[in-house]
Design a protein around this motif. Structure first.
Motif, PDB file in Angstrom:
ATOM      1  N   CYS A 155     -14.234 171.455  -8.697  1.00 15.85           N
ATOM      2  CA  CYS A 155     -14.409 171.893 -10.089  1.00 15.85           C
ATOM      3  C   CYS A 155     -13.561 171.071 -11.066  1.00 15.85           C
ATOM      4  O   CYS A 155     -13.774 171.133 -12.263  1.00 15.85           O
ATOM      5  CB  CYS A 155     -14.070 173.374 -10.229  1.00 15.85           C
ATOM      6  SG  CYS A 155     -12.315 173.753 -10.011  1.00 15.85           S
ATOM      7  N   GLY A 156     -12.567 170.333 -10.545  1.00 10.88           N
ATOM      8  CA  GLY A 156     -11.727 169.516 -11.407  1.00 10.88           C
ATOM      9  C   GLY A 156     -10.522 170.228 -11.994  1.00 10.88           C
ATOM     10  O   GLY A 156      -9.684 169.612 -12.639  1.00 10.88           O
ATOM     11  N   ASP A 157     -10.394 171.532 -11.747  1.00 10.10           N
ATOM     12  CA  ASP A 157      -9.240 172.290 -12.236  1.00 10.10           C
ATOM     13  C   ASP A 157      -8.079 172.048 -11.270  1.00 10.10           C
ATOM     14  O   ASP A 157      -8.120 172.477 -10.109  1.00 10.10           O
ATOM     15  CB  ASP A 157      -9.588 173.778 -12.288  1.00 10.10           C
ATOM     16  CG  ASP A 157      -8.463 174.657 -12.827  1.00 10.10           C
ATOM     17  OD1 ASP A 157      -7.281 174.218 -12.804  1.00 10.10           O
ATOM     18  OD2 ASP A 157      -8.754 175.788 -13.252  1.00 10.10           O
ATOM     19  N   GLU A 158      -7.028 171.370 -11.727  1.00 12.34           N
ATOM     20  CA  GLU A 158      -5.905 170.997 -10.864  1.00 12.34           C
ATOM     21  C   GLU A 158      -5.225 172.204 -10.210  1.00 12.34           C
ATOM     22  O   GLU A 158      -4.597 172.070  -9.165  1.00 12.34           O
ATOM     23  CB  GLU A 158      -4.873 170.192 -11.650  1.00 12.34           C
ATOM     24  CG  GLU A 158      -5.369 168.822 -12.060  1.00 12.34           C
ATOM     25  CD  GLU A 158      -4.332 168.044 -12.858  1.00 12.34           C
ATOM     26  OE1 GLU A 158      -3.172 168.488 -12.943  1.00 12.34           O
ATOM     27  OE2 GLU A 158      -4.697 166.986 -13.392  1.00 12.34           O
ATOM     28  N   ASP A 161      -8.640 173.403  -7.535  1.00 11.48           N
ATOM     29  CA  ASP A 161      -9.511 172.510  -6.766  1.00 11.48           C
ATOM     30  C   ASP A 161      -8.883 172.084  -5.440  1.00 11.48           C
ATOM     31  O   ASP A 161      -7.842 171.427  -5.414  1.00 11.48           O
ATOM     32  CB  ASP A 161      -9.847 171.272  -7.599  1.00 11.48           C
ATOM     33  CG  ASP A 161     -11.071 170.545  -7.102  1.00 11.48           C
ATOM     34  OD1 ASP A 161     -11.480 170.768  -5.945  1.00 11.48           O
ATOM     35  OD2 ASP A 161     -11.628 169.742  -7.877  1.00 11.48           O
TER      36      ASP A 161
END
Length: 195
Positions: A155-158, A161
């Motif tokens: 999802c790209g959420d650090e 993810d």
């Protein structure tokens, strides 16, 4: 009069043909939009990663891990064999690098929120990688299953993810208090969470 009838017929046919072509174009556009929406829904509602765990630290521990994301929740299922009977810890570590013999190339626990190490769900804090302990039976086989909305796949959420991280199985038990990793002992099995 005859010329008028011919002109009217030609205009009618031209209009009819034009409308038919526009209808075909509109139908094609709708089909393309529906296809895109279906792809987006499939991507949003179900993602899956499967990989194998390889032995580390001169162990024989091997296994398979499956992550599935559905409707905003990720489920991890793992089956590990070749362990000593008893309790073992399993965690998500920072890097999908299982190249070292001792598994330390994966770095420490994945902890994007900078919390203290602890038991999953503890109000005093825990790492996003603090999965916990599981039991290996007398044959050295154990299973783990966890479902959470605190992870995502790609999802790209650090802070959520799990892509690019690793699963590590430890020889010992996570005590949930020792910092920074629960004093769980040697890293006996490793697998990178990659697509």
């Amino acid at each position: 009069m005859r010329k008028l009838a011919i002109v009217t017929t030609v205009i009618f046919l031209a209009a009819f043909t034009s409308c038919k072509e526009k209808a075909k174009e509109a139908e094609k556009e709708i089909e393309e939009e529906v296809t895109e929406v279906v792809k987006e829904v499939e991507e949003v509602t179900s993602k899956e990663i499967n990989f194998e765990l390889e032995p580390k630290s001169d162990s024989k521990a091997r296994g398979k891990v499956e992550f599935t994301e559905t409707d905003g929740k990720v489920t991890m299922k793992a089956k590990i064999a070749g362990l000593s009977p008893g309790t073992h810890a399993i965690h998500i570590h920072e890097k999908a690098d299982c190249s070292s013999e001792d598994g330390k190339s994966t770095g420490g626990h994945w902890n994007p929120t900078m919390e203290p190490h602890g038991k999953w769900g503890d109000e005093n804090g825990y790492h996003k990688g603090d999965i916990g302990n599981f039991e290996a039976d007398d044959n050295g086989t154990g299973m783990v299953s966890i479902t959470t909305d605190e992870w995502c796949i790609g999802c790209g959420d650090e802070k959520k993810d799990i892509l690019g991280k690793a699963i590590i199985v430890h020889q010992g038990v996570d005590d949930f208090t020792s910092q920074p990793s629960g004093a769980a002992g040697a890293r006996v099995s490793c697998g990178g969470i990659i697509q």
